[in-house]
Design a protein around this motif. Structure first.
Motif, PDB file in Angstrom:
ATOM      1  N   SER A 187       0.854  -1.185   0.000  1.00 53.20           N
ATOM      2  CA  SER A 187       0.000   0.000   0.000  1.00 53.20           C
ATOM      3  C   SER A 187       0.891   1.236   0.000  1.00 53.20           C
ATOM      4  CB  SER A 187      -0.895   0.019   1.238  1.00 53.20           C
ATOM      5  OG  SER A 187      -1.698  -1.138   1.291  1.00 53.20           O
ATOM      6  N   THR A 188       0.471   2.261  -0.748  1.00 53.42           N
ATOM      7  CA  THR A 188       1.285   3.479  -0.820  1.00 53.42           C
ATOM      8  C   THR A 188       0.493   4.654  -0.266  1.00 53.42           C
ATOM      9  OG1 THR A 188       0.545   4.170  -3.027  1.00 53.42           O
ATOM     10  CG2 THR A 188       2.346   2.579  -2.921  1.00 53.42           C
ATOM     11  N   GLY A 189       1.187   5.533   0.440  1.00 50.69           N
ATOM     12  CA  GLY A 189       0.539   6.751   0.920  1.00 50.69           C
ATOM     13  C   GLY A 189       1.021   7.153   2.302  1.00 50.69           C
ATOM     14  N   ASN A 190       1.419   8.422   2.458  1.00 43.31           N
ATOM     15  CA  ASN A 190       1.841   8.930   3.766  1.00 43.31           C
ATOM     16  C   ASN A 190       0.695   8.968   4.766  1.00 43.31           C
ATOM     17  OD1 ASN A 190       4.450   9.402   2.823  1.00 43.31           O
ATOM     18  ND2 ASN A 190       3.957  11.478   2.115  1.00 43.31           N
ATOM     19  N   GLU A 191      -0.531   8.963   4.251  1.00 41.42           N
ATOM     20  CA  GLU A 191      -1.698   9.096   5.127  1.00 41.42           C
ATOM     21  C   GLU A 191      -2.120   7.788   5.774  1.00 41.42           C
ATOM     22  OE1 GLU A 191      -3.419   7.985   1.103  1.00 41.42           O
ATOM     23  OE2 GLU A 191      -1.648   8.990   1.926  1.00 41.42           O
ATOM     24  N   LEU A 192      -1.511   6.675   5.366  1.00 41.29           N
ATOM     25  CA  LEU A 192      -1.975   5.359   5.800  1.00 41.29           C
ATOM     26  C   LEU A 192      -1.296   4.896   7.085  1.00 41.29           C
ATOM     27  CD1 LEU A 192      -2.044   3.472   2.365  1.00 41.29           C
ATOM     28  CD2 LEU A 192      -3.959   4.591   3.546  1.00 41.29           C
ATOM     29  N   VAL A 193      -2.080   4.234   7.930  1.00 39.91           N
ATOM     30  CA  VAL A 193      -1.540   3.575   9.128  1.00 39.91           C
ATOM     31  C   VAL A 193      -2.171   2.195   9.214  1.00 39.91           C
ATOM     32  CG1 VAL A 193      -1.139   5.723  10.406  1.00 39.91           C
ATOM     33  CG2 VAL A 193      -3.345   4.543  10.613  1.00 39.91           C
ATOM     34  N   PRO A 194      -1.496   1.226   9.835  1.00 41.37           N
ATOM     35  CA  PRO A 194      -2.068  -0.115   9.951  1.00 41.37           C
ATOM     36  C   PRO A 194      -3.190  -0.146  10.978  1.00 41.37           C
ATOM     37  CG  PRO A 194       0.044  -0.008  11.079  1.00 41.37           C
ATOM     38  CD  PRO A 194      -0.122   1.300  10.363  1.00 41.37           C
ATOM     39  N   PRO A 195      -4.101  -1.124  10.884  1.00 46.25           N
ATOM     40  CA  PRO A 195      -5.153  -1.273  11.884  1.00 46.25           C
ATOM     41  C   PRO A 195      -4.544  -1.432  13.280  1.00 46.25           C
ATOM     42  CG  PRO A 195      -5.573  -2.699  10.010  1.00 46.25           C
ATOM     43  CD  PRO A 195      -4.200  -2.139   9.816  1.00 46.25           C
ATOM     44  N   GLY A 196      -5.202  -0.862  14.263  1.00 46.21           N
ATOM     45  CA  GLY A 196      -4.728  -0.965  15.640  1.00 46.21           C
ATOM     46  C   GLY A 196      -3.916   0.223  16.092  1.00 46.21           C
ATOM     47  N   GLN A 197      -3.450   1.020  15.161  1.00 48.36           N
ATOM     48  CA  GLN A 197      -2.673   2.210  15.533  1.00 48.36           C
ATOM     49  C   GLN A 197      -3.601   3.400  15.657  1.00 48.36           C
ATOM     50  OE1 GLN A 197       1.051   2.859  13.440  1.00 48.36           O
ATOM     51  NE2 GLN A 197       0.645   5.070  13.324  1.00 48.36           N
ATOM     52  N   PRO A 198      -3.483   4.196  16.734  1.00 53.30           N
ATOM     53  CA  PRO A 198      -4.368   5.368  16.889  1.00 53.30           C
ATOM     54  C   PRO A 198      -4.228   6.320  15.706  1.00 53.30           C
ATOM     55  CG  PRO A 198      -3.181   4.910  18.920  1.00 53.30           C
ATOM     56  CD  PRO A 198      -2.574   4.026  17.881  1.00 53.30           C
ATOM     57  N   LEU A 199      -5.363   6.820  15.239  1.00 44.76           N
ATOM     58  CA  LEU A 199      -5.369   7.725  14.093  1.00 44.76           C
ATOM     59  C   LEU A 199      -5.072   9.155  14.531  1.00 44.76           C
ATOM     60  CD1 LEU A 199      -8.480   6.618  11.988  1.00 44.76           C
ATOM     61  CD2 LEU A 199      -6.070   6.298  11.428  1.00 44.76           C
ATOM     62  N   GLN A 200      -4.174   9.778  13.781  1.00 45.70           N
ATOM     63  CA  GLN A 200      -3.945  11.208  13.931  1.00 45.70           C
ATOM     64  C   GLN A 200      -4.819  11.934  12.904  1.00 45.70           C
ATOM     65  OE1 GLN A 200      -2.030  12.322  16.467  1.00 45.70           O
ATOM     66  NE2 GLN A 200      -1.819  10.138  16.964  1.00 45.70           N
ATOM     67  N   PRO A 201      -5.062  13.233  13.105  1.00 46.64           N
ATOM     68  CA  PRO A 201      -5.893  13.968  12.140  1.00 46.64           C
ATOM     69  C   PRO A 201      -5.364  13.816  10.710  1.00 46.64           C
ATOM     70  CG  PRO A 201      -5.517  15.303  14.082  1.00 46.64           C
ATOM     71  CD  PRO A 201      -4.656  14.082  14.241  1.00 46.64           C
ATOM     72  N   GLY A 202      -6.269  13.468   9.792  1.00 45.73           N
ATOM     73  CA  GLY A 202      -5.924  13.323   8.385  1.00 45.73           C
ATOM     74  C   GLY A 202      -5.448  11.941   7.991  1.00 45.73           C
ATOM     75  N   GLN A 203      -5.233  11.043   8.946  1.00 41.29           N
ATOM     76  CA  GLN A 203      -4.748   9.713   8.619  1.00 41.29           C
ATOM     77  C   GLN A 203      -5.894   8.759   8.290  1.00 41.29           C
ATOM     78  OE1 GLN A 203      -2.300   8.674  12.051  1.00 41.29           O
ATOM     79  NE2 GLN A 203      -0.445   9.253  10.907  1.00 41.29           N
ATOM     80  N   LEU A 204      -5.558   7.676   7.571  1.00 41.36           N
ATOM     81  CA  LEU A 204      -6.527   6.662   7.180  1.00 41.36           C
ATOM     82  C   LEU A 204      -5.985   5.273   7.515  1.00 41.36           C
ATOM     83  CD1 LEU A 204      -7.405   7.971   3.595  1.00 41.36           C
ATOM     84  CD2 LEU A 204      -8.817   8.216   5.659  1.00 41.36           C
ATOM     85  N   VAL A 205      -6.882   4.368   7.870  1.00 34.31           N
ATOM     86  CA  VAL A 205      -6.487   2.984   8.128  1.00 34.31           C
ATOM     87  C   VAL A 205      -6.305   2.261   6.792  1.00 34.31           C
ATOM     88  CG1 VAL A 205      -7.197   0.775   9.110  1.00 34.31           C
ATOM     89  CG2 VAL A 205      -7.683   2.898  10.343  1.00 34.31           C
TER      90      VAL A 205
END
Length: 418
Positions: A187-205
């Motif tokens: 997966s590509t994108g600075n906005e992405l985080v893996p499931p289980g990680q707290p989301l910061q503003p603007g981020q996506l799972v």
């Protein structure tokens, strides 16, 4: 933009099956379900293995009972009882019969079985109340279904439960199967985080990596998770180069549109890939990139799927799924199979692209029916994609399909429910 059917043809032309000699492995029969034969199979035994009874009844000589009737009846002496699994010990002579059960081995001298419903037993005698219709009635002859050393299953056969039963019956306990296709997923994108990680503003799972891995596994492939790659050309180049050394197919999501951070096409060309598809007239999923890299001993095909979750899965089902079937060594039937169904709602589309609407494909009283998933049909709305079993197709140039009209539906995932 390429028409969908043309894009499908290009994909299937680019993908070549695994090599039957190099890409094979030996498996025991318990591990063979869902695998594809890399070599034809033949058994050493006839089937049936010997003449046997298809009924509970009496084994006898046809000539003794050919003209029997209810009055007067023919009466025979019962000289043996033959359950399944016990070899007969007596040769049947004129005026004799053997009690036999389904699957029991036919005794020498007997050529016909009378079902027990057409008999009456009296001690060691049996009365024949109705004659057989022909010699050999209710007898399964040795080799009637299969002769030893002839082809049992051809190479390219996808093994399901009936095939496993056939191979077990023929005592083929080891099979030669194609290895499972390896599919790298990133997966590509600075906005992405893996499931289980707290989301910061603007981020996506990142749901795409998990969804595509599940889709690959469902098709018998081996998913190789490459993780989330930041929007940096060097990181993306390293990830794609690494993926190509590990896999037969590479799937990336995101980075294939026209944004300032979409580097995929540039990197593919830098790594020596030839891009064959850049855009397809499909909705959702227009920004689809397909490239091929020539690697020894087998070329690697790259799919740059859109980043939107629905678009990623729709393009996987429409293009990657048939590619995986061909790659895996399946003899034929790679192309998607569409079913005709009645729409249970009005369906709408823009008309400029072939549109795929998701929902449930069901068996109704008079054929298949399609029920549109509720809520917004946005490519970013992953929620109402849950429990999807079909994608309804609205052709290019058509904007409306009324309730009750027939349409083509691509079955998806789980079996069609009643």
């Amino acid at each position: 933009m390429l028409p969908v059917k043309q894009a499908e043809a290009i994909v299937l032309d680019l993908v070549q099956p695994l090599d039957a000699q190099r890409d094979r492995e030996s498996l025991d029969l318990f591990s063979a379900s869902g695998r594809i034969l890399a070599a034809p199979m033949a058994g050493d035994l006839d089937f049936p293995h010997w003449d046997n009874s298809a009924m509970d009844g009496y084994a006898l000589r046809y000539e003794d009972v050919a003209h029997s009737s209810a009055s007067p009846t023919v009466e025979l002496k019962v000289v043996e009882e033959i359950p399944a699994g016990k070899p007969p010990q007596v040769e049947i002579q004129g005026g004799q019969a053997a009690r036999i059960f389904t699957g029991g081995m036919m005794p020498r001298g007997a050529d016909t079985v009378i079902m027990q419903e057409n008999t009456r037993r009296r001690g060691d005698r049996v009365e024949i109340l109705a004659p057989p219709s022909e010699p050999g009635e209710f007898v399964r002859r040795k080799g009637a279904f299969y002769q030893a050393q002839t082809e049992l299953l051809p190479a390219g056969s996808l093994l399901g439960p009936p095939d496993i039963a056939v191979l077990a019956t023929a005592q083929c306990t080891q099979i030669s199967a194609y290895r499972r296709p390896r599919v790298a997923i990133l997966s590509t994108g600075n906005e992405l985080v893996p499931p289980g990680q707290p989301l910061q503003p603007g981020q996506l799972v990142d749901s795409n990596q998990y969804a595509l891995a599940a889709a690959v596994e469902a098709l018998g492939g081996v998913p190789i998770a490459m993780g989330i790659i930041p929007d940096r050309p060097d990181a993306l180049e390293n990830a794609i180069a690494s993926a190509m050394t590990k896999a037969d197919l590479v799937l990336s999501t995101g980075g294939v549109s026209v944004g300032d951070y979409d580097y995929v096409e540039e990197i593919l060309e830098k790594l020596g890939g030839k891009i064959h598809i850049k855009q397809v007239a499909i909705k959702p999923g227009k920004p689809l990139t397909v490239a091929r890299f020539h690697r020894d001993p087998l070329s690697v095909v790259y799919f740059g799927l859109p980043g939107n979750p629905v678009s990623a899965l729709v393009t996987f089902w429409r293009f990657v799924q048939p590619a995986m079937k061909k790659l895996a060594g399946k003899a034929s039937g790679w192309e998607p199979i569409f079913l005709e169904a009645r729409s249970r709602q009005d369906l709408r589309a823009g008309g400029q692209r072939e549109t795929y609407l998701w929902g449930q494909l069901q068996q109704g009283s008079s054929g298949y029916e399609f029920t549109l998933a509720g809520g917004s049909h946005s490519s970013g709305n992953l929620i109402n994609l849950s429990q999807t079993t079909g994608l309804a197709v609205v052709p290019v140039g058509q904007q409306f399909i009324a309730t009750g009209e027939t349409l083509q539906v691509l079955p998806i995932g789980s079996p069609i429910v009643a």
